[in-house]
Design a protein around this motif. Structure first.
Motif, PDB file in Angstrom:
ATOM      1  N   GLY A  56       0.801  -1.226   0.000  1.00 31.83           N
ATOM      2  CA  GLY A  56       0.000   0.000   0.000  1.00 31.83           C
ATOM      3  C   GLY A  56       0.833   1.275   0.000  1.00 31.83           C
ATOM      4  N   PRO A  57       1.667   1.430   1.038  1.00 27.35           N
ATOM      5  CA  PRO A  57       2.460   2.664   1.105  1.00 27.35           C
ATOM      6  C   PRO A  57       3.376   2.833  -0.110  1.00 27.35           C
ATOM      7  CG  PRO A  57       2.567   1.471   3.171  1.00 27.35           C
ATOM      8  CD  PRO A  57       1.886   0.573   2.197  1.00 27.35           C
ATOM      9  N   THR A  69       2.875   1.643  -3.138  1.00 26.36           N
ATOM     10  CA  THR A  69       2.062   2.038  -4.284  1.00 26.36           C
ATOM     11  C   THR A  69       1.701   3.514  -4.187  1.00 26.36           C
ATOM     12  OG1 THR A  69       1.084  -0.127  -3.944  1.00 26.36           O
ATOM     13  CG2 THR A  69       0.146   1.224  -5.696  1.00 26.36           C
ATOM     14  N   ARG A  70       1.329   3.908  -2.957  1.00 29.20           N
ATOM     15  CA  ARG A  70       0.950   5.307  -2.782  1.00 29.20           C
ATOM     16  C   ARG A  70       2.137   6.236  -3.051  1.00 29.20           C
ATOM     17  NH1 ARG A  70      -1.201   5.484   2.884  1.00 29.20           N
ATOM     18  NH2 ARG A  70      -1.164   3.223   2.730  1.00 29.20           N
ATOM     19  N   GLY A  91       2.634   6.446  -6.641  1.00 27.60           N
ATOM     20  CA  GLY A  91       1.606   7.323  -7.200  1.00 27.60           C
ATOM     21  C   GLY A  91       1.955   8.790  -7.015  1.00 27.60           C
ATOM     22  N   LYS A  92       2.480   9.079  -5.802  1.00 26.34           N
ATOM     23  CA  LYS A  92       2.855  10.468  -5.530  1.00 26.34           C
ATOM     24  C   LYS A  92       3.998  10.916  -6.428  1.00 26.34           C
ATOM     25  CE  LYS A  92       1.308  11.438  -0.860  1.00 26.34           C
ATOM     26  NZ  LYS A  92       1.698  11.602   0.550  1.00 26.34           N
TER      27      LYS A  92
END
Lengths: 469, 469
Positions: B11-12, B14-15, B18-19
């Motif tokens: 999750g982190p 991927t985030r 994304g950022k």
């Protein structure tokens, strides 16, 4: 001939003297408009004299050497008028120097490894790349708003450290010297700025938003009288007027944004917390500006050449004046509550009354105004009436935004006598302003850039800047 | 459990990814919006690498010593995006260093005369007094606008020279080193800024003023259709629209002033002379803004909830649309002539037609509109009509100011086919836009801060930056 020569000779001197006197008067006015400017100048002198001690005081001088001049340089460029600005620049400068020094040392080490020929080439390449990247990043609006100065100092320090290192092997020592003198300079600035008569830009923003709402209120309170006075005299009024205070609100947008950005650097002070809802101030400011655009339209009917004749206007006089003055009172109550940082519903009765008055105005138009024949004469008065109805809506929006601000910023409730009873009476006749609050109002007539600063002197004691961190 | 942990771990990441992608896209957009930003970043890298040669190149290094870092520092702080800004900072920095160095040496000599005890006291006193005076002078608006940076550097250099002199007797040598390295740094910045793809802020201001007038023209050309389209559908339109381009004009005041101040530093370039009438640009800008306030009022009738019913509007449809579109065409002609730096009277027939249409509109209102019973339904349409009549007056004022600008700036006459014949026909029917000029128009729809920069890429070849000094 001689006397004419004499006159010519006296002419330039007299003119020069006139210019000097004019300049002196200008300076006097600057200081009178906002005495904090004089105090700021003294503070700057003090901070610089303090930091000069590094040169006078021998042990420190021997420790830092010529690098001590960085402390002086830091004070000159970091020390600003407001705490937010000084803190922002100081923190930016210190953090940027720290990271750039570390990166500069790293770049220098890396270049040294590549031998004598490769070193200058590699350093030039590093400088080129870092300069390009940092310069481009400064175009990002969010970075430009808060970290522009930091980016500049980062680039500066990186270049100084990595480039100077090529000649002078004591790179680390140099970096440490630069960092420590910059920390000393920044801290001197921040301490002098905060502990001697601090100017909080958060307080300035708070007051500016309240003042802007108050200016709209002043306009609306006076509008009815002004508009129907014109009708009595049959002549459009002069272009300049005490009502023109609202005009400065039209172009306040960029100034408010800058102030909010700087206010975010400030620590807790007085009733302002560290994470005060500055964004909500901007929202209130933006809605206030929207309302000011409506007032600009209303104002154009005051100075317009095409006017409804007095007999047409007198039909809507009573209802229009009621709408306008009730909206004005509501806005002034909102401004007063905001200025005192209290949750107050003192504006609500006025808003309710203004809504009723707007309904009344519509029915007056429907019943009486349509009896006139010349539609061209009716339209200006009708447009004023319909604009006033829109102002009622605007006033409600400002009230909502201001109430949201009050709850986000945890303002305290106003004295109970104002709130519960009056809430029960939303549609009573014309409500007299609550005298305790009304004492706060002062009509603002001069339309000058320095005004918002000037007004802060009138802060109630509770708002006087106080440092709690 | 493990898979959930795995998801949490992914999750982190991927985030974060994304950022990073979002940030990269933002950077790409910044560069695409205005490619001059990328060029500027390269230029900054080049200027800094050039000035670093002072450290690499041995003879120079031995001449200047550590003071050479002032050259690097100067490039970082002086090199700006536009020529006006770079020149302003460079000149400010050089002149301020020169005068402050002279005064600093004088102060140091004076202090030395007073003996060993008196020296530090006297120097501290000088620093305190000069710091106070300079800091106060920076509050004068005229000085703040053009010489703020110079005042800062004056104070800085004075402190460095007079204070450091207390320890180091080679004050004059130090002052000379500082001055010469600053001159080298400033000149490097100015030369790179001017000779490699220069960005002239005067050109930006010129285009911004023309674009603003064009935005008003676009609004007015589209307004008639939009307003009466509403009437057909019986529903107020969406709040966002391609007509909203004019909104950026409402708050352009402070930006234009800054640009005009910087443009005054620029030398002759292209068709712009050294003493180009920048103040007249501000006047045109201010009148344009006044007109934008009227459009804001017109716009509020598009989104207002209280609307005249279609049958009422259709009465004024033809005349209103004529007024609006003729004013729009006139403004777009004015913008086009301004953009091409020509004197043109192509707008005059449109203005004359719009005046006739306004008279026609008034008589339509007088004769037909008054036949309706419900006055409340007539008022919005009537207000729109009377606002349109005021817009005609605004358009004339903009035309006058633009013509005055054209003569002050010695713009050349447009091709003869447009001027003399058409001047003889002020009140002919609806004039078709001159096709040769009309090809210049492009509808601007995005309302962004970067827009004015972006639009400069669309400059006709004649306006492309060219250096003649």
């Amino acid at each position: 001939m001689t006397s004419s020569n004499h006159e010519n000779a006296a002419g330039p001197l007299t003119r020069l003297w006139g210019k000097i006197v004019g300049f002196a008067l200008k300076l006097k006015k600057l200081g009178k408009d906002d005495p904090r400017r004089i105090i700021h100048s003294f503070k700057m002198g003090l901070a610089l004299t303090l930091v000069s001690i590094f040169y006078y005081f021998k042990p420190l001088y021997e420790g830092f050497g010529l690098a001590a001049m960085w402390a002086i340089l830091t004070v000159v460029v970091v020390f600003e008028f407001t705490v937010g600005s000084t803190l922002g620049r100081g923190l930016n400068r210190m953090l940027a120097t720290l990271t750039a020094a570390a990166l500069g040392i790293g770049a220098h080490r890396l270049a040294t490894l590549s031998g004598e020929t490769g070193e200058p080439i590699l350093i030039a390449l590093f400088v080129f790349i870092i300069a390009g990247i940092v310069t481009f990043l400064r175009f990002i609006p969010q970075i430009k708003a808060r970290y522009d100065y930091g980016m500049l100092i980062f680039l500066l320090t990186f270049c100084l450290i990595s480039v100077s290192g090529y000649r002078d092997e004591e790179v680390i020592e140099m970096a440490f010297e630069r960092l420590s003198t910059i920390v000393i300079g920044s801290c001197t600035s921040v301490i002098v700025c905060i502990f001697i008569c601090p100017v909080w830009i958060g307080v300035d923003l708070h007051n500016q938003i309240a003042t802007n709402i108050e200016k709209l209120g002043n306009f609306l309170e006076g509008y009815g009288e002004e508009y129907f006075k014109v009708s009595e005299e049959g002549q459009p009024r002069d272009k300049s007027s005490i009502l023109d205070g609202y005009k400065s609100v039209l172009s306040s947008s960029s100034k408010e944004e800058t102030m909010a950005n700087l206010a975010r650097w400030e620590p807790r002070h007085g009733k302002f917390r560290f994470r005060h809802p500055w964004k909500q101030y901007l929202k209130v400011g933006s809605i206030t500006r929207q309302c000011a655009f409506k007032l600009e339209a209303l104002n154009s009917y005051l100075i317009s050449e095409i006017q409804s004749p007095p007999e047409v206007r007198s039909i809507i006089q009573e209802a229009s004046t009621a709408v306008s003055s009730e909206c004005g009172k509501a806005l002034k109550e909102l401004a007063s509550a905001l200025r005192k940082m209290t949750k107050s519903s003192a504006a609500e009765p006025h808003i309710a009354t203004s809504k009723d008055a707007a309904e009344n105005l519509k029915s007056v138009i429907r019943s009486s105004l349509s009896k006139h024949d010349d539609i061209l004469q009716i339209i200006p008065a009708g447009a004023v009436a319909s604009l006033l109805c829109e102002v009622v809506k605007c006033t409600e929006e400002i009230a909502d935004a201001a109430h949201k601000l009050a709850s986000l910023a945890h303002f305290k409730n106003a004295k109970p006598k104002v709130t519960p009873e009056q809430k029960e009476l939303p549609s009573q006749g014309i409500v007299q302003p609550v005298s305790g609050i009304d004492g706060m109002h002062h009509v603002i007539t001069i339309n000058e850039p320095s005004q918002s600063l000037q007004e802060n002197r009138n802060l109630p004691p509770a708002m006087a800047p106080r440092m709690e961190v």
